[in-house]
Design a protein around this motif. Structure first.
Motif, short mmCIF file in Angstrom:
data_model
loop_
_atom_site.label_atom_id
_atom_site.label_comp_id
_atom_site.label_asym_id
_atom_site.label_seq_id
_atom_site.Cartn_x
_atom_site.Cartn_y
_atom_site.Cartn_z
N UNK A 390 45.31 36.34 30.16
CA UNK A 390 44.30 36.78 31.13
C UNK A 390 42.96 36.84 30.40
N UNK A 391 41.90 36.40 31.06
CA UNK A 391 40.60 36.42 30.38
C UNK A 391 39.47 36.59 31.41
N UNK A 392 38.28 36.47 30.94
CA UNK A 392 37.10 36.75 31.78
C UNK A 392 36.93 35.71 32.89
N UNK A 393 37.30 34.47 32.57
CA UNK A 393 37.17 33.41 33.58
C UNK A 393 38.54 32.97 34.07
N UNK A 422 49.91 41.57 39.02
CA UNK A 422 50.38 41.99 37.69
C UNK A 422 49.27 42.20 36.67
N UNK A 423 47.96 42.17 37.12
CA UNK A 423 46.87 42.26 36.13
C UNK A 423 45.94 43.45 36.42
N UNK A 424 44.95 43.24 37.27
CA UNK A 424 43.96 44.28 37.54
C UNK A 424 43.54 44.26 39.00
N UNK A 425 42.90 45.35 39.41
CA UNK A 425 42.19 45.35 40.69
C UNK A 425 40.76 44.86 40.41
N UNK A 426 40.28 44.00 41.28
CA UNK A 426 38.91 43.49 41.09
C UNK A 426 38.14 43.59 42.40
N UNK A 427 36.86 43.82 42.29
CA UNK A 427 36.00 43.92 43.47
C UNK A 427 34.96 42.81 43.44
N UNK A 428 34.90 42.08 44.52
CA UNK A 428 33.98 40.95 44.60
C UNK A 428 32.53 41.46 44.66
N UNK A 429 31.68 40.88 43.83
CA UNK A 429 30.27 41.29 43.82
C UNK A 429 29.36 40.22 44.41
N UNK A 430 29.86 38.99 44.52
CA UNK A 430 29.01 37.94 45.10
C UNK A 430 29.64 36.57 44.92
N UNK A 431 29.13 35.62 45.67
CA UNK A 431 29.64 34.25 45.54
C UNK A 431 28.48 33.28 45.34
N UNK A 436 26.46 22.37 50.34
CA UNK A 436 27.16 22.27 51.63
C UNK A 436 27.62 23.64 52.14
N UNK A 437 27.42 24.65 51.33
CA UNK A 437 27.82 25.98 51.78
C UNK A 437 29.20 26.40 51.31
N UNK A 438 29.87 25.51 50.57
CA UNK A 438 31.21 25.85 50.06
C UNK A 438 31.08 26.77 48.86
N UNK A 439 31.99 27.74 48.77
CA UNK A 439 31.98 28.67 47.63
C UNK A 439 32.47 27.93 46.39
N UNK A 440 31.67 27.92 45.34
CA UNK A 440 32.08 27.23 44.11
C UNK A 440 32.31 28.19 42.95
N UNK A 441 31.85 29.40 43.08
CA UNK A 441 32.05 30.38 42.01
C UNK A 441 32.03 31.77 42.62
N UNK A 442 32.89 32.63 42.08
CA UNK A 442 32.99 33.99 42.61
C UNK A 442 32.73 34.96 41.47
N UNK A 443 31.98 35.99 41.75
CA UNK A 443 31.78 37.04 40.73
C UNK A 443 32.44 38.33 41.19
N UNK A 444 32.98 39.05 40.18
CA UNK A 444 33.67 40.30 40.50
C UNK A 444 33.62 41.22 39.29
N UNK A 445 33.96 42.48 39.52
CA UNK A 445 34.14 43.41 38.40
C UNK A 445 35.58 43.89 38.44
N UNK A 450 43.08 50.04 36.04
CA UNK A 450 44.14 49.53 36.93
C UNK A 450 45.04 48.53 36.21
N UNK A 451 45.11 48.62 34.89
CA UNK A 451 45.86 47.64 34.11
C UNK A 451 47.31 47.52 34.63
N UNK A 452 47.78 46.29 34.85
CA UNK A 452 49.10 46.08 35.44
C UNK A 452 49.03 45.89 36.95
#
Ligand code: ATP
Ligand code: MG
Length: 570
Positions: A390-393, A422-431, A436-445, A450-452
């Motif tokens: 598991x990593x940042x990206x 099986x990893x973490x809870x994450x909250x979306x901060x932006x896309x 064309x309006x398609x989401x190409x990258x998602x940011x979260x914290x 919440x490990x596990x």
């Protein structure tokens, strides 16, 4: 009555009783037979399909159940359409289904000499004659269901002349189609099959099994019943269209005074959204409408195998549909259901991302790598677990992200929190969207507490999604399949149109940019997995360690997909 009584089927062994099983049991109980000998008699003019699988399971299954045996016999009477390739494929498929004919591999063509002698015997008894009529003349004299046929001049040929002509037919003196040998039965018979049917035709062509020994070939009708008789088949199980041939088979056996097997007819299997005729399957292959006999969309056994069907699932399906006397169409979803039932228990769970979008955890330390134990089957702890980096990206499914909230959509959108399994809870901060309006990258914290994957304060998170570490995941190709035809009955087309018109143009979708767990690299052809949330998948023979290829065998059911009216995944 008998010393070695075959065993009746065990009560509660999972098999439902049906009329064929009951007939056999009664024949054994009544002392008519001491053992059961069945056969599966394919003509090697194509690959076997799921309908044949029904017949194979029935014939081999009943023999096994009653402690008898089942022969594999090639009914190879038409060399123009038969090939060694088909013989090999048939043997491979029957074995793969889990059945074994032992030394009992037979060929109707091995009986050609015996059949020839029997034909001479019928000529001598005045029960067969050489006819010089053209096929058109034969047809014209045959009559109809309401009109009797009429005899031709050749019908009263003297025995000696018939014998002489028949021997010269065998010796190769006449060209293809010049004459035939016909049974002399009754041109006015109510059953058209009894109106002096053809027994032999002239065909100067080599045979895949008999070589170039013959230039006359027996018809299927003349060969089939005698082949069963030669092999001592006790129960000759066949599909309903042979019911009207039974009087003819009986007539031949009676005329020769040889052993009679008991013929029992059952209804063919038909399935929705596909075709089962060998002629059509051959057309699909020859005209390139599919990639071959083993194309994962084909209803052939080799196609189903490549699609990821297991022998266990196909056998369970055959048992489930049972046998009946009336033709019906089985919903293809039942076949798929049988596969899900089998794989649900046995398939290891893995993560795969079919349409990847990058998820970046902005508060996760760059360069840090953690490992999580992920269960191989959450419903079965005995299946163990595996370690995933598991990593940042990370890669996640494009389907799991929306730029803005949608009714009943609980996955990632700005402000929403989800669980990365099986990893973490994450909250979306932006896309980040493309032009064309398609989401190409998602940011979260992520929430380090919440490990596990469980919330420390017990707060509710409605959605759990899967992920792969971007640095670790391996590129793969994934092929998704849908029905071969767009409608349940491909024959239900307006007049003048053909079944080809309803071939599904979107029956295959090839995704090349997928990512899978590194542990999947090198899995052997045929290995099956559940890709969590996406369905069951199998390793395709095109797969290489450098480029794994998976076929989706069946989807999982998904409530949200139904609500959204989408075909799949989510
Ligand atoms: P054809 O005779 O037109 O070439 P077929 O499908 O009957 O095609 P065979 O090789 O003669 O092919 O079939 C072998 C056996 O499988 C036969 O006993 C036949 O009755 C059985 N069989 C074929 N199709 C089905 C089906 N759809 N359902 C059940 N049994 C089948
Ligand atoms: Mg047939």
């Amino acid at each position: 009555m008998s010393e070695r009584q075959s065993t009746p089927p065990a009560e509660g062994a999972g098999e439902r009783s049906h009329f064929i099983r009951d007939l056999i049991a009664a024949d054994l109980a009544g002392g008519k037979h001491r053992t059961v000998i069945t056969r599966f008699p394919p003509e090697p003019n194509g690959y076997l399909h799921i309908g044949h699988a029904k017949s194979i399971c029935l014939n081999f299954g009943l023999a096994e159940e009653f402690g008898g045996r089942c022969h594999l016999r090639f009914d190879d009477t038409n060399p123009l359409k038969e090939e060694q390739e088909y013989i090999d494929a048939i043997k491979r498929d029957v074995r793969w289904l889990g059945f074994d004919w032992g030394e009992h591999e037979y060929y109707a063509s091995d009986y050609f000499e015996q059949l020839y002698r029997w034909a001479e015997e019928l000529i001598q008894k005045g029960l067969a004659y050489v006819c010089d009529c053209t096929p058109e003349e034969v047809r014209a004299r045959r009559g109809t269901l309401t009109e009797p046929g009429s005899p031709c001049l050749h019908r009263n040929r003297p025995v000696e002349e018939n014998l002489d002509l028949f021997r010269r037919m065998r010796a190769g003196e006449f060209p293809n189609g010049a004459r035939v040998l016909r049974a002399r039965i009754d041109m006015a018979h109510g059953n058209l099959n009894m109106r002096d049917p053809v027994m032999y035709r002239i065909l100067h062509a080599p045979h895949p099994h008999a070589g170039s020994a013959w230039c006359i070939y027996p018809t299927y009708d003349w060969a089939h019943g005698q082949s069963d008789s030669i092999e001592g088949i006790t129960h000759s199980i066949c599909t309903l269209e042979f019911e009207a041939h039974r009087p003819l088979y009986d007539w031949f056996l009676d005329a020769l005074g040889i052993y009679h097997p008991r013929q029992i007819e059952f209804a063919r299997l038909n399935l929705t959204y596909t075709v089962m005729s060998k002629r059509r399957l051959l057309e699909l292959v020859q005209e390139g409408m599919v990639r071959g006999w083993d194309d994962p969309r084909m209803p052939t056994i080799s196609g189903l195998r490549r699609r990821g069907f297991t022998p266990e699932a196909i056998r369970a399906f055959a048992e489930r549909i049972g046998v009946a006397k009336r033709d019906s169409v089985v919903d293809i979803q039942l076949l798929e259901h049988c596969l899900r039932e089998d794989l649900n228990v046995r398939a290891p769970r893995r993560f795969a991302v079919l349409r990847p979008v990058k998820l970046i955890l902005d508060n996760y330390p760059p360069g840090q790598v953690e490992h999580f134990e992920v269960p191989n089957n959450p419903e079965n702890p005995a299946a163990g677990s595996r370690r995933l980096a598991f990593s940042r990206e990370l890669w996640i499914e494009a389907e799991d992200v929306r730029a803005s909230p949608l009714p009943k959509y609980w996955r990632l959108f700005p402000g929403n929190e989800v669980r990365l399994r099986s990893a973490y809870l994450v909250t979306c901060t932006g896309v980040v969207k493309d032009a064309s309006g398609a989401v190409v990258e998602v940011h979260a914290t992520f929430d380090p507490a919440s490990r596990g994957g469980s919330a420390p304060d017990g707060r509710r998170v409605k959605s759990t999604i899967h992920w792969l570490s971007a640095a670790d995941a391996v590129p793969a190709e994934v092929r998704l399949y849908d029905h071969l035809f767009t409608q349940p009955d491909p024959d239900d087309v307006p007049e003048g149109q053909s079944w080809r018109a309803v071939l599904n143009p979107n029956s295959e979708e090839v995704l090349t940019g997928c990512r899978v767990e590194p542990g999947l690299v090198g899995s052997p052809t045929g290995a099956f997995f559940q890709f969590e949330r996406l369905g069951y998948f199998v390793v395709d023979p095109d797969s290489t360690p450098a480029r794994p290829v998976f076929n989706r065998s069946v989807t999982l059911k998904d409530a949200w997909a139904k609500v959204a009216g989408r075909g799949e995944s989510g």
